[in-house]
Every structure is written in C-alpha cells, then in structure tokens.
Write a protein that holds these residues in place. Structure first.
Motif, PDB file in Angstrom:
ATOM      1  N   PRO A 146       0.835  -1.209   0.000  1.00 44.10           N
ATOM      2  CA  PRO A 146       0.000   0.000   0.000  1.00 44.10           C
ATOM      3  C   PRO A 146       0.868   1.256   0.000  1.00 44.10           C
ATOM      4  CG  PRO A 146      -0.034  -1.061   2.164  1.00 44.10           C
ATOM      5  CD  PRO A 146       0.770  -1.944   1.260  1.00 44.10           C
ATOM      6  N   ASN A 147       0.467   2.222  -0.795  1.00 41.94           N
ATOM      7  CA  ASN A 147       1.206   3.486  -0.763  1.00 41.94           C
ATOM      8  C   ASN A 147       0.357   4.544  -0.062  1.00 41.94           C
ATOM      9  OD1 ASN A 147      -0.563   4.445  -2.742  1.00 41.94           O
ATOM     10  ND2 ASN A 147       0.831   3.935  -4.409  1.00 41.94           N
ATOM     11  N   ASN A 148       0.882   5.716   0.049  1.00 45.79           N
ATOM     12  CA  ASN A 148       0.254   6.749   0.874  1.00 45.79           C
ATOM     13  C   ASN A 148      -0.942   7.441   0.242  1.00 45.79           C
ATOM     14  OD1 ASN A 148       2.012   6.561   3.206  1.00 45.79           O
ATOM     15  ND2 ASN A 148       3.599   7.175   1.758  1.00 45.79           N
ATOM     16  N   ASP A 149      -1.214   7.169  -1.044  1.00 44.06           N
ATOM     17  CA  ASP A 149      -2.376   7.801  -1.668  1.00 44.06           C
ATOM     18  C   ASP A 149      -3.545   6.833  -1.811  1.00 44.06           C
ATOM     19  OD1 ASP A 149      -1.718   6.150  -3.793  1.00 44.06           O
ATOM     20  OD2 ASP A 149      -1.170   7.788  -5.158  1.00 44.06           O
ATOM     21  N   GLY A 150      -3.475   5.695  -1.125  1.00 45.59           N
ATOM     22  CA  GLY A 150      -4.555   4.719  -1.159  1.00 45.59           C
ATOM     23  C   GLY A 150      -4.408   3.660  -2.230  1.00 45.59           C
ATOM     24  N   GLY A 151      -3.398   3.800  -3.081  1.00 44.94           N
ATOM     25  CA  GLY A 151      -3.160   2.806  -4.127  1.00 44.94           C
ATOM     26  C   GLY A 151      -2.169   1.744  -3.664  1.00 44.94           C
ATOM     27  N   TYR A 152      -1.778   0.922  -4.615  1.00 50.45           N
ATOM     28  CA  TYR A 152      -0.839  -0.161  -4.331  1.00 50.45           C
ATOM     29  C   TYR A 152       0.211  -0.235  -5.418  1.00 50.45           C
ATOM     30  CZ  TYR A 152      -4.055  -1.818  -0.789  1.00 50.45           C
ATOM     31  OH  TYR A 152      -4.836  -1.907   0.324  1.00 50.45           O
ATOM     32  N   VAL A 153       1.411  -0.635  -5.027  1.00 54.70           N
ATOM     33  CA  VAL A 153       2.495  -0.903  -5.960  1.00 54.70           C
ATOM     34  C   VAL A 153       3.023  -2.301  -5.655  1.00 54.70           C
ATOM     35  CG1 VAL A 153       3.136   1.529  -6.284  1.00 54.70           C
ATOM     36  CG2 VAL A 153       4.206   0.197  -4.458  1.00 54.70           C
ATOM     37  N   ALA A 154       3.876  -2.800  -6.510  1.00 59.50           N
ATOM     38  CA  ALA A 154       4.434  -4.132  -6.293  1.00 59.50           C
ATOM     39  C   ALA A 154       5.473  -4.107  -5.178  1.00 59.50           C
ATOM     40  CB  ALA A 154       5.072  -4.649  -7.579  1.00 59.50           C
ATOM     41  N   SER A 155       5.539  -5.207  -4.473  1.00 62.66           N
ATOM     42  CA  SER A 155       6.580  -5.429  -3.473  1.00 62.66           C
ATOM     43  C   SER A 155       7.585  -6.389  -4.092  1.00 62.66           C
ATOM     44  CB  SER A 155       5.971  -6.050  -2.211  1.00 62.66           C
ATOM     45  OG  SER A 155       6.980  -6.327  -1.269  1.00 62.66           O
ATOM     46  N   ILE A 156       8.866  -6.052  -4.000  1.00 67.56           N
ATOM     47  CA  ILE A 156       9.925  -6.866  -4.590  1.00 67.56           C
ATOM     48  C   ILE A 156      10.761  -7.450  -3.456  1.00 67.56           C
ATOM     49  CG2 ILE A 156      11.807  -6.929  -6.262  1.00 67.56           C
ATOM     50  CD1 ILE A 156       9.194  -5.862  -7.451  1.00 67.56           C
ATOM     51  N   ALA A 157      10.923  -8.773  -3.472  1.00 63.12           N
ATOM     52  CA  ALA A 157      11.700  -9.458  -2.431  1.00 63.12           C
ATOM     53  C   ALA A 157      13.075  -9.836  -2.971  1.00 63.12           C
ATOM     54  CB  ALA A 157      10.971 -10.709  -1.965  1.00 63.12           C
ATOM     55  N   TYR A 158      14.078  -9.562  -2.154  1.00 64.53           N
ATOM     56  CA  TYR A 158      15.469  -9.914  -2.463  1.00 64.53           C
ATOM     57  C   TYR A 158      16.002 -10.737  -1.304  1.00 64.53           C
ATOM     58  CZ  TYR A 158      15.428  -6.301  -6.075  1.00 64.53           C
ATOM     59  OH  TYR A 158      15.145  -5.546  -7.187  1.00 64.53           O
ATOM     60  N   ALA A 159      16.912 -11.659  -1.592  1.00 63.27           N
ATOM     61  CA  ALA A 159      17.522 -12.456  -0.530  1.00 63.27           C
ATOM     62  C   ALA A 159      18.958 -12.788  -0.888  1.00 63.27           C
ATOM     63  CB  ALA A 159      16.731 -13.740  -0.292  1.00 63.27           C
TER      64      ALA A 159
END
Length: 180
Positions: A146-159
């Motif tokens: 979730p972003n601060n304007d009520g929308g959503y962006v992708a979450s990217i996982a690194y390991a």
C-alpha cells in the motif's frame, strides 16, 4: 567507513520515537510516522520481542539510522527493515549497511540459511542497493504494497544465501523453468 550495530532495548523508546517521527520514509507504508503511532508500536514491542530485534545503525560510532531483524522465530530465514536518517541517504552508504547486516546475521545466527528484505518496485535506489550487496531478486508481488495515496504498488523481495555470502557469489535460478 565502519558500520556497526547497537542493539535497542526498551530504554531506547524515546530515542526511537524521536528518530522515526523526525524523518520521512517515502517508500515505507507510513511515510511520515507520527509520534502516537510510533509510541503504540514501541509499547507493543515493535523493536524488541521474541520475533524482532531492533538495532541502531552506526557509522564511525554515530547513529545514522535503525534496522530491525524480523521473523527471528523462523530461524532459517529472517527479514529486515532498514531506515536511514534523511541526512544519510543518497550517499552510497546503504550497500555497506546491508553488507554489515549480512555479517551480523550470518556470524551470530548459525542456523540462518538465507536473509531477506523487501522494497517497493519504485524504490530504485534500494533495489540497486540489494543487487550491489549481493542479494538476488526472488519475488515480485504485484499490487502488494500500500502506498500513501490509497493505491498499491508491487513489493519486490530480495535475498542472499549464506553460501553466497561466504563465497562472494550469487546463486542464480531460472525464472522460466516451466514453459507452457
């Protein structure tokens, strides 16, 4: 540059509150943490509990941010959250901090096989930091952050894998291992 970590304790509550509420973190869920929310998280053990340990990030002995190791009960694969103070961002220090976090985890937690972090798809600086520090992209969670304007962006996982940290390598894998 010498990066080190100082474990946080409940005695650090006021300093943690001051740090978080006086800095903006545009790529975190709460971009501008407010004191009441920070206080509630601290009172709930956000930085010191059986599953999480917070640390002050020190550069040459000066506090420049905080990091928390999370999912410590899942001993094989903890996660981290990193927040550098605004004055210390954009200077290339993130790679050194990430490498030092790997050293902390892999030298003090022998059961850990992999160490993971996530960021938003639009946090290009952090994504490059992951790669420069030897991490590999493992997941792309569409519309998960979730972003601060009520929308959503992708979450990217690194390991990073313990074996890669030990050998200075990156174990790749085939993203397209199944074809239709």
């Amino acid at each position: 540059m010498s990066i080190s970590f100082e474990p946080m304790t409940p005695a650090d509550a006021d300093e943690v509150m001051a740090f978080l509420s006086s800095n903006r973190f545009p790529f975190h869920v709460q971009a501008a943490p407010e004191t009441p929310n920070v206080r509630q998280g601290i009172e709930n053990g956000r930085f010191w509990n059986a599953d999480t340990q917070g640390y002050w990030v020190l550069s040459e002995g000066i506090r420049i941010g905080l990091a928390s190791l999370e999912d410590l009960q899942d001993a094989g694969s903890p996660l981290f959250d990193l927040r550098l103070g605004e004055a210390h961002r954009g200077k290339g220090i993130g790679v050194e901090v990430l490498r030092a976090l790997c050293n902390l985890v892999f030298t003090t937690m022998p059961e850990v096989r992999r160490f993971e972090g996530q960021t938003r798809e639009d946090n290009i600086a952090m994504r490059k930091t992951f790669i420069r520090a030897g991490f590999l992209k493992e997941a792309h969670y569409r519309l998960a952050w979730p972003n601060n304007d009520g929308g959503y962006v992708a979450s990217i996982a690194y390991a990073i894998l313990r074996q890669d940290w030990e050998n200075g390598t990156v174990t790749e894998f085939d993203w397209d291992d199944i074809l239709i």
